[in-house]
Design an enzyme around this catalytic site. Structure first.
Site, PDB file in Angstrom:
ATOM      1  N   GLU A   1       1.401  -1.250   0.135  1.00  0.00           N
ATOM      2  CA  GLU A   1       0.088   0.054   0.379  1.00  0.00           C
ATOM      3  C   GLU A   1       0.983   0.925  -0.088  1.00  0.00           C
ATOM      4  O   GLU A   1       0.588   1.975  -0.886  1.00  0.00           O
ATOM      5  CB  GLU A   1      -1.004   0.039   1.293  1.00  0.00           C
ATOM      6  CG  GLU A   1      -2.129  -1.317   1.539  1.00  0.00           C
ATOM      7  CD  GLU A   1      -2.668  -1.322   2.606  1.00  0.00           C
ATOM      8  OE1 GLU A   1      -2.517  -0.639   3.572  1.00  0.00           O
ATOM      9  OE2 GLU A   1      -3.263  -2.131   2.392  1.00  0.00           O
TER      10      GLU A   1
ATOM     11  N   SER B   1      18.984  -8.216  -7.628  1.00  0.00           N
ATOM     12  CA  SER B   1      18.435  -8.873  -9.006  1.00  0.00           C
ATOM     13  C   SER B   1      18.280  -9.291  -9.927  1.00  0.00           C
ATOM     14  O   SER B   1      17.342 -10.685 -10.608  1.00  0.00           O
ATOM     15  CB  SER B   1      17.720  -7.367  -9.467  1.00  0.00           C
ATOM     16  OG  SER B   1      17.116  -5.687  -8.492  1.00  0.00           O
TER      17      SER B   1
ATOM     18  N   HIS C   1       4.225 -10.207  -9.984  1.00  0.00           N
ATOM     19  CA  HIS C   1       5.186 -10.749  -8.999  1.00  0.00           C
ATOM     20  C   HIS C   1       5.902  -9.319  -8.506  1.00  0.00           C
ATOM     21  O   HIS C   1       6.413  -9.729  -7.707  1.00  0.00           O
ATOM     22  CB  HIS C   1       5.691 -10.373 -10.884  1.00  0.00           C
ATOM     23  CG  HIS C   1       7.850 -10.486 -10.673  1.00  0.00           C
ATOM     24  ND1 HIS C   1       8.480 -11.756 -10.250  1.00  0.00           N
ATOM     25  CD2 HIS C   1       8.596  -9.880 -11.344  1.00  0.00           C
ATOM     26  CE1 HIS C   1       9.519 -11.590  -9.979  1.00  0.00           C
ATOM     27  NE2 HIS C   1       9.545 -10.220 -10.835  1.00  0.00           N
ATOM     28  N   SER C   2       5.655  -8.549  -8.800  1.00  0.00           N
ATOM     29  CA  SER C   2       6.056  -7.588  -8.130  1.00  0.00           C
ATOM     30  C   SER C   2       5.166  -6.172  -8.152  1.00  0.00           C
ATOM     31  O   SER C   2       4.295  -5.702  -8.913  1.00  0.00           O
ATOM     32  CB  SER C   2       7.782  -6.593  -8.208  1.00  0.00           C
ATOM     33  OG  SER C   2       7.283  -6.206  -9.706  1.00  0.00           O
TER      34      SER C   2
END
Length: 482
Positions: free
Chosen positions: A159, A245, A374-375
């Site tokens: 959020e 990443s 996923h993100s």
């Protein structure tokens, strides 16, 4: 609970180059291994350096064990077998070879599929005759509390990203059991090489909610000094290497660390996490072979959640999942219900004992589902049906399943549930307010921690950056000290 086992293989070229083993072949054009034209190997008695194979074992630092080349006297074996007998065997350096006159190709798919180990059914009830590691009330309650905390952490930080307060976030929704159960089965001395969906391991080890918030907001208290994207956690204190990443690069790193632990005779192992998409990278295959050959104490935990971002597993590989690949490389492997916290705890606990006590790598394929996107850069409803996501969220939620089990044991109730979620939410909201107000790292930190003495090219870059900021101050954040 059964692990698929396969003896490790030693490549013949290593023996020829490192130990001076030479192969003598009879005259002939095909060089095949058969009755009339066998490949001949120098007997061990003619090779002084091989008279004591144990001297080349892992105890002296070499990456192969004497069990792999107990004998190469194939000439004597062939001489002892009568002509016409078809069940001939060769004690090859990489393992026993059985010859057959029948031409048979290995099938592309197994006739019998590997079972997926589970202890709790979808309703949180023990399956009859389950084989699992017993968990105390204290550990079980901590496991559930940590999984619930992880859910709250994901909800609030997601959020916050949507509100523009942090730039990026990635959730573990649906995969909480893999995070927490595996962490509970390890010790703090075990070195963790995460992908990016394992913050629960850090949470279990004592990483505070304030530390999570500091990293996501990139403030001065962030251990990465604001140089990493949010959720790229790392902690020397907790033996948790910083998230990267790039996909699968952490897997061979874990093997190297495990080999180091073995050489130093440490009572610990290395553990690395990755997704099904990571197994499509060359690093995964190189790492499994590296681990098998060096017999390193490393646990590979693959979160097979069905999707590599938008690519389904059906478009990634044709093998029966991931566990069978470990067997091909000589790595003991098991398939586990990743949404069953008890099964994950038991499998990782057993794998750790094998890795350390037997000096072997172990591969765990955890079958799960990525319920979240996923993100925050992804909308998974564009490539998978919403009702499928909802079914996994409601019917196969690992947190609810484990809660039902501890409630059945009388270890948890609705009052404890309400208190936990209220206190964690309040603590996290306060941590976010503190992290958001905290000072940012100064600009010069961009150029530190790599060189002892900063080279001239980096000094020139820093000078150019400061000049650019002075010319265009409105284009740079005002809360970053220059």
């Amino acid at each position: 609970m059964a692990f698929c086992s396969k003896n490790s293989r030693t490549i013949i070229n290593n023996l020829k180059s490192k130990l001076g083993l030479s192969r003598l072949m009879n005259q002939g054009s095909d060089g095949c291994l058969n009755n009339t034209n066998p490949c001949r190997f120098l007997p061990l008695t003619t090779l002084p350096q091989l008279r004591n194979p144990d001297s080349y074992s892992h105890k002296t630092g070499h990456s192969f064990c004497s069990q792999r080349f107990q004998s190469t006297t194939s000439e004597q074996q062939f001489a002892s077998l009568p002509n016409g007998e078809h069940s001939q065997e060769l004690d090859f350096p990489g393992g026993k070879v059985v010859f057959s006159p029948e031409m048979r190709f290995l099938s592309e798919s197994p006739c019998v599929y590997n079972n997926c180990y589970r202890v709790l059914d979808d309703n949180g009830q023990l399956i009859g005759n389950s084989n699992f590691v017993q968990v105390s009330e204290e550990i079980a309650v901590k496991m559930y509390s940590s999984m619930a905390t992880l859910q709250i952490l994901d909800t609030i930080f997601y959020e916050a990203q949507r509100q523009g307060r942090i730039s990026f976030y990635l959730t573990t929704i649906g995969e909480e059991a893999i995070n927490i159960a595996s962490a509970a089965a390890l010790t703090s001395d075990d070195i963790v090489f995460p992908q990016y969906r394992e913050p629960g391991v850090l949470l279990w080890r004592g990483f505070t909610l304030q530390e999570f918030a500091n990293q996501c907001f990139g403030n001065k208290a962030d251990y990465g000094k604001g140089r990493q994207m949010p959720i790229h956690y790392g902690s020397n204190k907790h033996n948790y290497f910083t998230v990267s990443s790039t996909i699968a690069t952490q897997i061979p790193h874990a093997v190297g660390a495990a080999y180091s632990l073995k050489m130093d005779k440490k009572d610990a192992c290395a553990v690395t996490f990755f997704g099904d998409g990571g197994t499509s990278e060359g690093d995964f295959h190189a790492a499994l072979n590296f681990a098998a050959v060096t017999e390193s104490p490393v646990i590979f935990i693959c979160r097979n959640n069905g999707w590599a971002i938008s690519t389904p597993t059906s478009d990634q590989f044709r093998s029966e999942g991931i566990a069978v690949r470990g067997q091909a490389y000589g790595v003991r492997s098991i398939r586990v219900d990743g949404n069953d916290a008890l099964a994950m705890y038991s499998a990782v606990h057993a794998a750790r004992e094998m890795a350390i006590n037997e000096h072997r790598p172990v591969l765990i394929e955890a079958i799960t589902y990525r319920v979240g996107h996923h993100s925050t850069s992804d909308d998974s409803t564009k490539y998978r049906p919403a009702d499928e996501i909802e079914w996994w969220r409601m019917a196969r939620d690992p947190v609810t399943r484990f809660r039902k089990w501890i409630e059945t044991n009388g270890w948890w109730g609705s009052e404890a549930e309400s208190q936990l979620r209220s206190s964690i939410r309040n603590e996290l909201l306060q941590a976010i307010q503190i992290a958001e107000r905290a000072e940012k790292p100064p600009v010069n930190e961009l150029f530190t921690d790599v060189y002892d003495n900063i080279p001239s090219n980096l000094r020139d870059q820093e000078k150019l950056l400061r000049e650019t900021i002075n010319r265009h101050p409105a284009d740079y954040p005002a809360d970053v000290p220059f």
